[in-house]
Design an enzyme around this catalytic site. Structure first.
Site, PDB file in Angstrom:
ATOM      1  N   GLU A 196       0.825  -1.213   0.000  1.00  0.00           N
ATOM      2  CA  GLU A 196       0.000   0.000   0.000  1.00  0.00           C
ATOM      3  C   GLU A 196       0.858   1.262   0.000  1.00  0.00           C
ATOM      4  O   GLU A 196       0.530   2.244  -0.679  1.00  0.00           O
ATOM      5  CB  GLU A 196      -0.947  -0.008   1.207  1.00  0.00           C
ATOM      6  CG  GLU A 196      -1.921  -1.175   1.246  1.00  0.00           C
ATOM      7  CD  GLU A 196      -2.768  -1.284  -0.013  1.00  0.00           C
ATOM      8  OE1 GLU A 196      -2.984  -0.255  -0.681  1.00  0.00           O
ATOM      9  OE2 GLU A 196      -3.213  -2.406  -0.327  1.00  0.00           O
ATOM     10  N   HIS A 213       1.901   1.988  -3.464  1.00  0.00           N
ATOM     11  CA  HIS A 213       0.856   2.672  -4.231  1.00  0.00           C
ATOM     12  C   HIS A 213       0.948   4.187  -4.018  1.00  0.00           C
ATOM     13  O   HIS A 213       0.860   4.971  -4.968  1.00  0.00           O
ATOM     14  CB  HIS A 213      -0.533   2.189  -3.797  1.00  0.00           C
ATOM     15  CG  HIS A 213      -1.003   0.950  -4.491  1.00  0.00           C
ATOM     16  ND1 HIS A 213      -0.961   0.806  -5.866  1.00  0.00           N
ATOM     17  CD2 HIS A 213      -1.551  -0.195  -4.014  1.00  0.00           C
ATOM     18  CE1 HIS A 213      -1.458  -0.378  -6.192  1.00  0.00           C
ATOM     19  NE2 HIS A 213      -1.809  -1.006  -5.090  1.00  0.00           N
ATOM     20  N   GLU A 264      -0.719  -2.875  -9.960  1.00  0.00           N
ATOM     21  CA  GLU A 264      -0.647  -3.878  -8.897  1.00  0.00           C
ATOM     22  C   GLU A 264       0.688  -4.621  -8.933  1.00  0.00           C
ATOM     23  O   GLU A 264       1.275  -4.921  -7.887  1.00  0.00           O
ATOM     24  CB  GLU A 264      -1.811  -4.863  -9.006  1.00  0.00           C
ATOM     25  CG  GLU A 264      -3.153  -4.304  -8.588  1.00  0.00           C
ATOM     26  CD  GLU A 264      -3.139  -3.760  -7.175  1.00  0.00           C
ATOM     27  OE1 GLU A 264      -2.612  -4.442  -6.265  1.00  0.00           O
ATOM     28  OE2 GLU A 264      -3.639  -2.635  -6.971  1.00  0.00           O
TER      29      GLU A 264
END
Length: 295
Positions: free
Chosen positions: A149, A152, A225
């Site tokens: 995360e 990201h 991803e």
């Protein structure tokens, strides 16, 4: 973030300019005028860009607020357990390694193992994990999920995805209204204003084009991803990242509202054929294979 916004706005304006010039060189604009459509393409381009970007950028600006409301995520202001202390320390370490500001860290109640990151600013983001993730995964696996995360956020994926959505929205609105004009003026011979055919045709065309255009956004989502997995492996370790994905692959992968599914780590169940085109995440086994292939 500012550089990224300027780049995508400039790209979008350049594409719109090329499209406008191409339509003139191909004679499409003069053909429309000959048919009495009386359509100002330049004005329509500007209108489509304003509407197309407004929705995606507003959604990005309020993404943290929306995510908290949709999931009921509670930000850890003062840690009340050793788990919360560990979460804050791990996120802080990953954020420092990734070169970003410390995000808000939150936990939301859900039996499904998942996590997500959101926010318009990479230095003021939100990272949230589900209670199910903390209960069903060990610390090494949770550490890898947090690294995913944080990657990201560091990659600016939320901003980039919003800007790509803005470009896609622009072209959907633009092309749908051209189709609506053509049907209304050429087929139904409406001379003044807009007849029912314009609104019905525009609605149908916009729906169909939006579905097709979503394939572009979903393709980008799948690619990011892989990048986030690689980033998580760098921050937490490859074996930890692989172990986390393997654990997720054995668990149910639901629990996030639809608006946040693209930002969660779980997803990408095994699908065949055309269904793969509508997945926001690659299949878990492909993500694991990509990590194993890295040296």
């Amino acid at each position: 973030m500012i550089k990224r916004v300027i780049l995508f706005l400039a790209t979008n304006l350049a594409v719109l300019l090329v499209l406008s010039i191409s339509m003139r060189l191909l004679g499409i604009e003069s053909l429309l005028n000959q048919q009495g459509t009386d359509l100002n393409l330049n004005a329509l381009l500007i209108f489509a860009a304003i509407i197309g970007f407004s929705g995606s950028l507003i959604s990005l600006a309020i993404s943290k607020f929306t995510a908290k409301r949709l999931t009921g995520a509670q930000v850890i202001e003062r840690p009340r357990s050793t788990t919360e202390v560990w979460l804050l320390e791990t996120v802080q370490r990953h954020a420092r390694m990734a070169g970003i500001g410390m995000p808000e860290v939150a936990i939301y109640a859900s039996p499904e193992p998942n996590a997500f990151a959101t926010g318009w600013n990479r230095n003021a983001a939100l990272v949230a994990v589900s209670s199910g993730l903390l209960e069903q995964m060990n610390q090494n696996e949770v550490e890898a999920v947090l690294g995913h995360e944080i990657s990201h956020v560091a990659n600016g994926d939320m901003v980039t995805l919003a800007l790509i959505q803005g470009v896609v929205n622009t072209f959907v609105i633009f092309l749908a209204r051209i189709i609506g004009h053509l049907v209304d003026r050429v087929v139904f011979k409406t001379e003044r204003g807009y007849g029912p055919a314009f609104f019905i045709t525009t609605l149908i065309a916009q729906t169909v084009l939006a579905i097709l255009a979503s394939l572009i956004v979903l393709w980008f989502s799948r690619q990011r991803e892989f990048r986030a997995d690689a980033g998580g492996a760098q921050l937490a370790g490859k074996e930890k990242m692989i172990a986390a994905l393997e654990r997720l692959g054995r668990m149910a992968q639901e629990g996030l509202p639809e608006q946040l599914q693209a930002f969660g780590i779980a997803g990408g169940e095994r699908s065949q054929g055309w269904k793969r085109l509508f997945m926001s995440h690659p299949p878990i086994e492909e993500r694991i294979a990509a990590l194993r292939a890295e040296h």
